[in-house]
Design an enzyme around this catalytic site. Structure first.
Site, PDB file in Angstrom:
ATOM      1  N   CYS A  92      30.956  43.076  44.167  1.00 35.84           N
ATOM      2  CA  CYS A  92      30.278  43.326  42.871  1.00 35.84           C
ATOM      3  C   CYS A  92      29.212  42.933  42.718  1.00 35.84           C
ATOM      4  O   CYS A  92      28.499  43.263  41.534  1.00 35.84           O
ATOM      5  CB  CYS A  92      31.396  43.157  41.542  1.00 35.84           C
ATOM      6  SG  CYS A  92      33.094  43.970  41.964  1.00 35.84           S
ATOM      7  N   ASN A 111      35.760  49.529  36.268  1.00 36.06           N
ATOM      8  CA  ASN A 111      34.978  48.494  37.455  1.00 36.06           C
ATOM      9  C   ASN A 111      34.453  49.497  38.502  1.00 36.06           C
ATOM     10  O   ASN A 111      35.844  49.749  39.266  1.00 36.06           O
ATOM     11  CB  ASN A 111      35.783  47.285  37.724  1.00 36.06           C
ATOM     12  CG  ASN A 111      35.175  46.294  38.747  1.00 36.06           C
ATOM     13  OD1 ASN A 111      34.007  46.768  39.007  1.00 36.06           O
ATOM     14  ND2 ASN A 111      35.844  45.434  38.757  1.00 36.06           N
ATOM     15  N   HIS A 135      27.901  42.906  35.010  1.00 38.86           N
ATOM     16  CA  HIS A 135      28.983  43.890  35.821  1.00 38.86           C
ATOM     17  C   HIS A 135      30.211  44.016  34.763  1.00 38.86           C
ATOM     18  O   HIS A 135      30.648  43.241  34.119  1.00 38.86           O
ATOM     19  CB  HIS A 135      29.505  42.774  37.041  1.00 38.86           C
ATOM     20  CG  HIS A 135      30.729  43.416  37.626  1.00 38.86           C
ATOM     21  ND1 HIS A 135      30.542  44.607  38.208  1.00 38.86           N
ATOM     22  CD2 HIS A 135      31.733  42.750  38.019  1.00 38.86           C
ATOM     23  CE1 HIS A 135      32.029  44.858  38.636  1.00 38.86           C
ATOM     24  NE2 HIS A 135      32.596  43.900  38.699  1.00 38.86           N
TER      25      HIS A 135
HETATM   26  O1  UT7 Z   1      34.867  42.829  39.958  1.00 38.34           O
HETATM   27  C1  UT7 Z   1      35.644  41.718  39.857  1.00 38.34           C
HETATM   28  C2  UT7 Z   1      37.252  42.406  40.347  1.00 38.34           C
HETATM   29  N1  UT7 Z   1      38.270  41.874  39.472  1.00 38.34           N
HETATM   30  C3  UT7 Z   1      38.039  41.547  38.157  1.00 38.34           C
HETATM   31  O2  UT7 Z   1      37.272  41.236  37.538  1.00 38.34           O
HETATM   32  C4  UT7 Z   1      39.497  41.107  37.757  1.00 38.34           C
HETATM   33  C5  UT7 Z   1      39.531  40.022  36.685  1.00 38.34           C
HETATM   34  N2  UT7 Z   1      40.764  39.800  35.824  1.00 38.34           N
HETATM   35  C6  UT7 Z   1      41.307  40.566  34.877  1.00 38.34           C
HETATM   36  O3  UT7 Z   1      40.656  41.203  34.487  1.00 38.34           O
HETATM   37  C7  UT7 Z   1      42.645  40.173  34.538  1.00 38.34           C
HETATM   38  O4  UT7 Z   1      43.080  39.087  35.048  1.00 38.34           O
HETATM   39  C8  UT7 Z   1      43.559  41.496  34.391  1.00 38.34           C
HETATM   40  C9  UT7 Z   1      43.020  42.495  33.504  1.00 38.34           C
HETATM   41  C10 UT7 Z   1      43.498  41.937  35.842  1.00 38.34           C
HETATM   42  C11 UT7 Z   1      44.875  41.011  34.282  1.00 38.34           C
HETATM   43  O5  UT7 Z   1      44.971  40.149  33.027  1.00 38.34           O
HETATM   44  P1  UT7 Z   1      45.748  38.742  32.707  1.00 38.34           P
HETATM   45  O6  UT7 Z   1      45.427  38.411  31.310  1.00 38.34           O
HETATM   46  O7  UT7 Z   1      45.264  37.864  33.646  1.00 38.34           O
HETATM   47  O8  UT7 Z   1      47.123  39.199  32.823  1.00 38.34           O
HETATM   48  P2  UT7 Z   1      48.279  38.888  34.051  1.00 38.34           P
HETATM   49  O9  UT7 Z   1      47.790  39.259  35.393  1.00 38.34           O
HETATM   50  O10 UT7 Z   1      48.615  37.467  33.781  1.00 38.34           O
HETATM   51  O11 UT7 Z   1      49.531  39.743  33.627  1.00 38.34           O
HETATM   52  C12 UT7 Z   1      50.171  39.491  32.394  1.00 38.34           C
HETATM   53  C13 UT7 Z   1      51.342  40.511  32.278  1.00 38.34           C
HETATM   54  C14 UT7 Z   1      52.266  40.461  33.516  1.00 38.34           C
HETATM   55  O12 UT7 Z   1      53.579  40.507  33.051  1.00 38.34           O
HETATM   56  P3  UT7 Z   1      54.553  39.318  32.825  1.00 38.34           P
HETATM   57  O13 UT7 Z   1      54.573  38.776  34.260  1.00 38.34           O
HETATM   58  O14 UT7 Z   1      53.865  38.691  31.732  1.00 38.34           O
HETATM   59  O15 UT7 Z   1      55.818  39.917  32.323  1.00 38.34           O
HETATM   60  C15 UT7 Z   1      51.779  41.546  34.309  1.00 38.34           C
HETATM   61  O16 UT7 Z   1      52.623  42.095  35.139  1.00 38.34           O
HETATM   62  O17 UT7 Z   1      50.802  41.957  32.343  1.00 38.34           O
HETATM   63  C16 UT7 Z   1      51.472  42.640  33.286  1.00 38.34           C
HETATM   64  N3  UT7 Z   1      50.588  43.468  33.758  1.00 38.34           N
HETATM   65  C17 UT7 Z   1      50.729  45.034  33.440  1.00 38.34           C
HETATM   66  N4  UT7 Z   1      51.240  45.516  32.311  1.00 38.34           N
HETATM   67  C18 UT7 Z   1      51.154  46.750  32.029  1.00 38.34           C
HETATM   68  C19 UT7 Z   1      49.945  43.588  34.771  1.00 38.34           C
HETATM   69  N5  UT7 Z   1      48.876  44.736  35.006  1.00 38.34           N
HETATM   70  C20 UT7 Z   1      49.559  45.849  33.780  1.00 38.34           C
HETATM   71  C21 UT7 Z   1      49.201  46.930  33.611  1.00 38.34           C
HETATM   72  N6  UT7 Z   1      50.089  47.559  32.621  1.00 38.34           N
HETATM   73  N7  UT7 Z   1      48.297  47.738  34.100  1.00 38.34           N
END
Ligand code: UT7
Length: 351
Positions: free
Chosen positions: A113, A270, A240
């Site tokens: 990215c 993204n 980005h």
């Molecule tokens: O270009 C660079 C590429 N990547 C990035 O920039 C990604 C950077 N990271 C992020 O944007 C965030 O970490 C995410 C948006 C991917 C996730 O947000 P988070 O606050 O870090 O959440 P998490 O991964 O800790 O997940 C929280 C909860 C989990 O459930 P439990 O374990 O708390 O029950 C996940 O399983 O949200 C759940 N979850 C979802 N729920 C509904 C994860 N993805 C989804 C989804 N829909 N699509």
């Protein structure tokens, strides 16, 4: 003194739009979760016919047209992508052929990215050093081809598209003033895709989130310092587009109001290397940038890599119509390039 100015910009995204509700029908997610946690409402997803090279070429044609630069005038084409159509030839070589850019060198660059800013930096440095005069820099991805569509942690985040800029040498002070490129390979396991075609993109979202907010703040401060700008003086930041919460956190840490950050993640998700040039293109089209504005670009991603640039924007927002008409008469216009590109890319699809 030679300076490298951005004199043209273009973008191309696939026709097909996939909304959050569409995804909620195939994985356990919801529009509300995706919007609240990322800011994304929809993304564009490529058809079989829309390749990294075809999206790149379409964006490039618009950028050349906007710049009033014939393809034959290009000295260098760099495509930043982690989703090339072939291991080789490079996407850049395919674009070179499609455009008929017969005097250009062409190569791909892989920095995820942050890749568009790596490519911008390489091209601007070559122009300032006097090695080349005119360059085409493209960020393009077809991330839909490497995403696991059953993994809700990643499939909701990404989209396809391409953005391009034309850079040109000038004695007028301004343009790409300074760039900062960084990498930390020890963080590679946080975001990767193995060579094996069957494996998909893997990500530790939380780790990438923490890394992103840290490096955005530091690298923007560093390019502002090098350019001699305070944060009050910055007019526009094009970051980005990975997560609206990452942008918001960085804005607060930097003390730059969120209104100065251009955001279009809601419509594209993204798009990795394509996200900054697509956003830049839309920021200019929306009239956000005026001549003499101080623009900061900043990106981060797999590698881990990150990069930033300070750009003094000197181009009037409207293209120079007259030179475009002259170029069309000479067969260099967008329509002529488009029909050549269609022929060349069709030949590739047919193998
Ligand atoms: O270009 C660079 C590429 N990547 C990035 O920039 C990604 C950077 N990271 C992020 O944007 C965030 O970490 C995410 C948006 C991917 C996730 O947000 P988070 O606050 O870090 O959440 P998490 O991964 O800790 O997940 C929280 C909860 C989990 O459930 P439990 O374990 O708390 O029950 C996940 O399983 O949200 C759940 N979850 C979802 N729920 C509904 C994860 N993805 C989804 C989804 N829909 N699509």
């Amino acid at each position: 003194m030679r300076y490298a100015h951005i004199v043209g910009w273009g973008k191309s995204v696939p026709e097909k739009i996939v909304t959050n509700d569409d995804l909620a029908r195939t994985v356990n997610t919801s529009d509300e979760w995706i919007r609240t946690m990322t800011g994304i409402r929809q993304r564009h997803i490529a058809s079989d016919k829309e390749t990294t090279a075809s999206l790149s070429t379409a964006a490039a044609i618009d950028a050349l047209d906007m710049a009033g630069v014939p393809a034959a005038q290009l000295d260098l084409i760099i495509v930043s992508t982690v989703t090339p159509d072939y291991m080789f030839p490079s996407t850049a070589a395919l674009v070179q052929d499609a455009l008929g850019a017969d005097n250009a060198g062409a190569y791909d660059l892989s920095a995820a990215c942050a890749g568009f800013l790596y490519a911008l930096s390489q091209a601007a440095d070559s122009i300032r050093a006097g090695t080349i005069h005119t360059a085409l820099v493209i960020g393009a991805e077809r991330l839909s081809s490497i995403v696991d569509w059953k993994d809700r942690n990643t499939c909701v985040l990404f989209g396809d598209g391409a953005g391009a800029v034309v850079l040109k040498a000038s004695t007028q002070p301004g343009g790409v003033l300074t760039t900062l490129l960084r990498a930390d390979g020890s963080g590679g396991p946080a975001l990767y895709k193995r060579q094996n075609a069957a494996e998909t993109l893997q990500m530790n979202g939380r780790e990438v989130f923490r890394f992103a907010t840290r490096v955005m703040d530091k690298s923007v401060r560093e390019v502002m310092r090098r350019a001699g700008w305070t944060n009050d003086q910055v007019d526009v930041v094009v970051p980005h587009q990975a997560n609206i919460r990452i942008i918001d956190t960085a804005a607060k840490a930097l003390g730059i109001p969120m209104e100065k950050f251009f955001v279009n993640i809601d419509r594209y998700g993204n798009t990795s290397a394509a996200s900054i040039p697509i956003a830049l293109c839309e920021a200019v089209t929306a009239g956000k940038l005026k001549p003499d504005d101080k623009l900061v670009l900043v990106g981060f991603g797999g590698g881990l890599t990150w990069a930033a640039a300070a750009v003094q924007w000197l181009v009037p927002p409207k293209p120079v119509k007259r030179s475009q008409r002259v170029l069309s008469r000479l067969g260099y216009g967008a329509a002529a390039i488009r029909s050549r590109a269609r022929r060349v890319l069709r030949r590739l699809e047919d193998g």
